[in-house]
Design an enzyme around this catalytic site. Structure first.
Site, PDB file in Angstrom:
ATOM      1  N   GLY A 211       0.794  -1.433   0.568  1.00 25.68           N
ATOM      2  CA  GLY A 211       0.557  -0.036   0.042  1.00 25.68           C
ATOM      3  C   GLY A 211       1.162   1.291   0.208  1.00 25.68           C
ATOM      4  O   GLY A 211       0.784   2.274   0.565  1.00 25.68           O
ATOM      5  N   GLY A 212       2.193   1.210  -1.022  1.00 24.91           N
ATOM      6  CA  GLY A 212       2.960   1.907  -0.641  1.00 24.91           C
ATOM      7  C   GLY A 212       2.796   2.873  -1.669  1.00 24.91           C
ATOM      8  O   GLY A 212       3.542   4.277  -1.730  1.00 24.91           O
TER       9      GLY A 212
ATOM     10  N   ASP B 216      -3.100  -6.658  -4.841  1.00 25.46           N
ATOM     11  CA  ASP B 216      -3.983  -6.805  -4.331  1.00 25.46           C
ATOM     12  C   ASP B 216      -3.459  -7.784  -2.648  1.00 25.46           C
ATOM     13  O   ASP B 216      -3.228  -8.289  -2.983  1.00 25.46           O
ATOM     14  CB  ASP B 216      -4.890  -7.299  -4.356  1.00 25.46           C
ATOM     15  CG  ASP B 216      -6.153  -6.894  -3.098  1.00 25.46           C
ATOM     16  OD1 ASP B 216      -6.327  -6.599  -2.452  1.00 25.46           O
ATOM     17  OD2 ASP B 216      -7.571  -7.290  -3.611  1.00 25.46           O
TER      18      ASP B 216
ATOM     19  N   ASP C  47       0.814  -1.761  -4.623  1.00 24.74           N
ATOM     20  CA  ASP C  47      -0.328  -0.938  -4.492  1.00 24.74           C
ATOM     21  C   ASP C  47      -0.694  -1.077  -5.770  1.00 24.74           C
ATOM     22  O   ASP C  47      -0.459  -2.458  -6.715  1.00 24.74           O
ATOM     23  CB  ASP C  47      -0.083   0.801  -4.297  1.00 24.74           C
ATOM     24  CG  ASP C  47      -0.952   1.345  -3.801  1.00 24.74           C
ATOM     25  OD1 ASP C  47      -2.347   0.904  -4.106  1.00 24.74           O
ATOM     26  OD2 ASP C  47      -1.037   2.442  -3.020  1.00 24.74           O
TER      27      ASP C  47
ATOM     28  N   HIS D  26      -4.245   2.075   9.719  1.00 25.30           N
ATOM     29  CA  HIS D  26      -5.947   3.307   9.994  1.00 25.30           C
ATOM     30  C   HIS D  26      -7.444   3.384   9.357  1.00 25.30           C
ATOM     31  O   HIS D  26      -8.488   3.613   9.225  1.00 25.30           O
ATOM     32  CB  HIS D  26      -5.062   4.668  10.271  1.00 25.30           C
ATOM     33  CG  HIS D  26      -4.911   5.476   9.277  1.00 25.30           C
ATOM     34  ND1 HIS D  26      -4.055   6.573   8.833  1.00 25.30           N
ATOM     35  CD2 HIS D  26      -5.025   4.924   7.743  1.00 25.30           C
ATOM     36  CE1 HIS D  26      -3.955   6.982   7.719  1.00 25.30           C
ATOM     37  NE2 HIS D  26      -4.767   6.273   6.975  1.00 25.30           N
TER      38      HIS D  26
HETATM   39  C1  LIG Z   1      -2.957   6.273   3.785  1.00 21.93           C
HETATM   40  S1  LIG Z   1      -2.604   5.566   1.423  1.00 21.93           S
HETATM   41  C2  LIG Z   1      -0.872   4.881   2.941  1.00 21.93           C
HETATM   42  C3  LIG Z   1       0.081   5.283   1.227  1.00 21.93           C
HETATM   43  C4  LIG Z   1       1.064   5.225   1.768  1.00 21.93           C
HETATM   44  N1  LIG Z   1       1.429   3.711   2.628  1.00 21.93           N
HETATM   45  C5  LIG Z   1       1.479   6.732   2.366  1.00 21.93           C
HETATM   46  O1  LIG Z   1       2.368   6.501   4.093  1.00 21.93           O
HETATM   47  O2  LIG Z   1       2.047   7.908   1.512  1.00 21.93           O
HETATM   48  C6  LIG Z   1      -2.935   3.175   1.897  1.00 21.93           C
HETATM   49  C7  LIG Z   1      -2.989   3.220   0.590  1.00 21.93           C
HETATM   50  O3  LIG Z   1      -2.847   1.632   0.745  1.00 21.93           O
HETATM   51  C8  LIG Z   1      -3.850   1.861  -0.250  1.00 21.93           C
HETATM   52  N2  LIG Z   1      -4.332   0.138  -1.250  1.00 21.93           N
HETATM   53  C9  LIG Z   1      -5.417   0.891  -0.637  1.00 21.93           C
HETATM   54  N3  LIG Z   1      -6.033  -1.031  -1.178  1.00 21.93           N
HETATM   55  C10 LIG Z   1      -5.527  -1.555  -1.278  1.00 21.93           C
HETATM   56  C11 LIG Z   1      -5.538  -2.910  -1.611  1.00 21.93           C
HETATM   57  N4  LIG Z   1      -6.541  -4.160  -1.585  1.00 21.93           N
HETATM   58  N5  LIG Z   1      -4.060  -3.694  -2.163  1.00 21.93           N
HETATM   59  C12 LIG Z   1      -2.821  -2.286  -2.404  1.00 21.93           C
HETATM   60  N6  LIG Z   1      -2.759  -1.257  -1.907  1.00 21.93           N
HETATM   61  C13 LIG Z   1      -4.255  -0.736  -1.048  1.00 21.93           C
HETATM   62  C14 LIG Z   1      -3.762   2.763  -1.330  1.00 21.93           C
HETATM   63  O4  LIG Z   1      -4.099   2.927  -3.025  1.00 21.93           O
HETATM   64  C15 LIG Z   1      -3.228   3.533  -1.047  1.00 21.93           C
HETATM   65  O5  LIG Z   1      -2.223   3.848  -1.739  1.00 21.93           O
END
Ligand SMILES: C[S@@+](CC[C@H](N)C(=O)[O-])C[C@H]1O[C@@H](n2cnc3c(N)ncnc32)[C@H](O)[C@@H]1O
Length: 345
Positions: A232-233, A279, A258, A299
């Site tokens: 989720g980077g 995912d 991501d 969170h």
């Molecule tokens: C609040 S953001 C945090 C992004 C990053 N880690 C940062 O701190 O800047 C949450 C991230 O989780 C990703 N995300 C949401 N659902 C996901 C999934 N099923 N698999 C992978 N990533 C996912 C979103 O696209 C988003 O980039």
């Protein structure tokens, strides 16, 4: 000079530049100033601000964003300009008198500065690429916050833990959840990405508070192993920060995962970082990495879902070698700040 006038003069002379090396002091001052306001404003002034002024100010900011004024003004160094000159920077065109009224409003709350009659300067809030924050509120936070009270009422005032029925789904046409809407609509993804990018830039880089040297020194990358998988980077800012501190990390050992629609936007990422669509609810494809890293991911989810995500990582960790690193906001038992408590959304 009265004591109050002296104090006001001192306060008027304080600016960001005085705090370059001491952010803790700056934050203390911000908090004290907010508390001071809460004590010296009348209840009418306070409520006028929250209920009337803030929504209208935001509407003005969104309108000037729609008119693409911010980047144009900044390209002109944000210097003092007449209303007429500023109206010529707008696309599409905006009547000068309408623009005057919007600018006057923003100057009254110190977002821009009125330098003389009908002249304004972009001093306090140079938005840069952060105009997406404004768009993000219009797309995401605004409708969500307007809907929340009725959603909570419908839900019997229980904590909303059900990911199949969220507040976002309740207002969003098509009943999409937050990330589903971002995937379905690139404009919504862009505004959220713009918000995340700006917010991540504001935060302290993690190699400043975590011993990344021992992480890197203890890594076995001999057979093309992974050093750090940022799950989720988003656009890889945290891996970029790791590389900034340890520029000799070999290419390919840093992996940002991501959703594919998100990684499309990771255009300027360091070429040593590998972008891998994944995912996090599916089995983790990178086995035995030195670290699996999550920043501001948990969170977003209730504990039961966070556990599912972690199980996918636990299944591929190498015993005594792999680490899970979690960077997130932890709410203190008392005295949570506004940033901490609003992120608990
Ligand atoms: C609040 S953001 C945090 C992004 C990053 N880690 C940062 O701190 O800047 C949450 C991230 O989780 C990703 N995300 C949401 N659902 C996901 C999934 N099923 N698999 C992978 N990533 C996912 C979103 O696209 C988003 O980039």
């Amino acid at each position: 000079m009265s004591k109050l006038t002296e104090l006001l003069d001192i306060l008027d002379g304080i600016g960001l530049e005085g705090f370059k090396s001491n952010d803790a002091d700056r934050l203390r001052l911000v908090e004290t100033t907010k508390k001071l306001l809460s004590r010296v404003q009348t209840k009418e002034e306070r409520l006028f601000d929250i209920t009337f002024s803030q929504p209208i100010v935001f509407s003005a900011l969104q309108t000037l964003t729609d008119l693409r004024l911010w980047p144009q003004w900044e390209a002109n160094r944000g210097g003092p300009k007449s209303v007429q000159e500023l109206s010529e920077l707008c696309t599409p065109k905006c009547e000068a008198n309408l623009l005057r009224r919007l600018l006057r409003l923003l100057a009254s709350v110190h977002i821009i500065t009125e330098t003389s009659q009908d002249h304004y300067e972009l001093t306090h809030l140079p938005l840069g690429d952060m105009w997406q924050w404004i768009q993000c509120r219009t797309h995401h936070w605004g409708p969500g916050c307007n809907n929340l009270p009725s959603f909570l009422a419908k839900n019997g005032y229980r904590e909303p833990h059900d990911t199949q029925y969220t507040n976002y789904m309740d207002w969003c046409p098509g009943k999409l959840d937050f990330f589903g809407k971002c995937v379905a609509d690139p404009a919504y993804q862009d505004s959220f990405s713009g918000f995340m990018t700006g917010w991540a830039r504001y935060k302290v880089p993690w190699p400043e508070f975590y011993d990344t040297k021992s992480l890197v020194d203890g890594a076995d990358l001999s057979n093309g192993g992974a050093l750090c998988v940022d799950i989720g980077g988003h656009h890889g800012i945290d891996l970029t920060r790791l590389l900034d501190k340890h520029p000799d990390i070999p290419a390919g050992s840093l992996i940002v995962q991501d959703l594919p629609e998100v990684l499309i936007g990771a255009k300027d990422m360091n070429e040593k970082i590998k972008a891998m669509p994944h995912d996090m609810f599916k089995p983790q494809p990178v086995k035995g990495s030195r670290a699996y890293y999550f920043h501001a991911v948990f969170h977003d989810w209730p504990d039961s879902v966070a556990t599912e995500i972690l199980k996918n990582v636990a299944a591929v960790m190498k015993k005594g070698y792999s680490k899970v690193l979690i960077v997130d906001i932890v709410l203190p038992p008392t005295g949570a700040s506004d940033i901490q408590s609003t992120m608990d959304g």
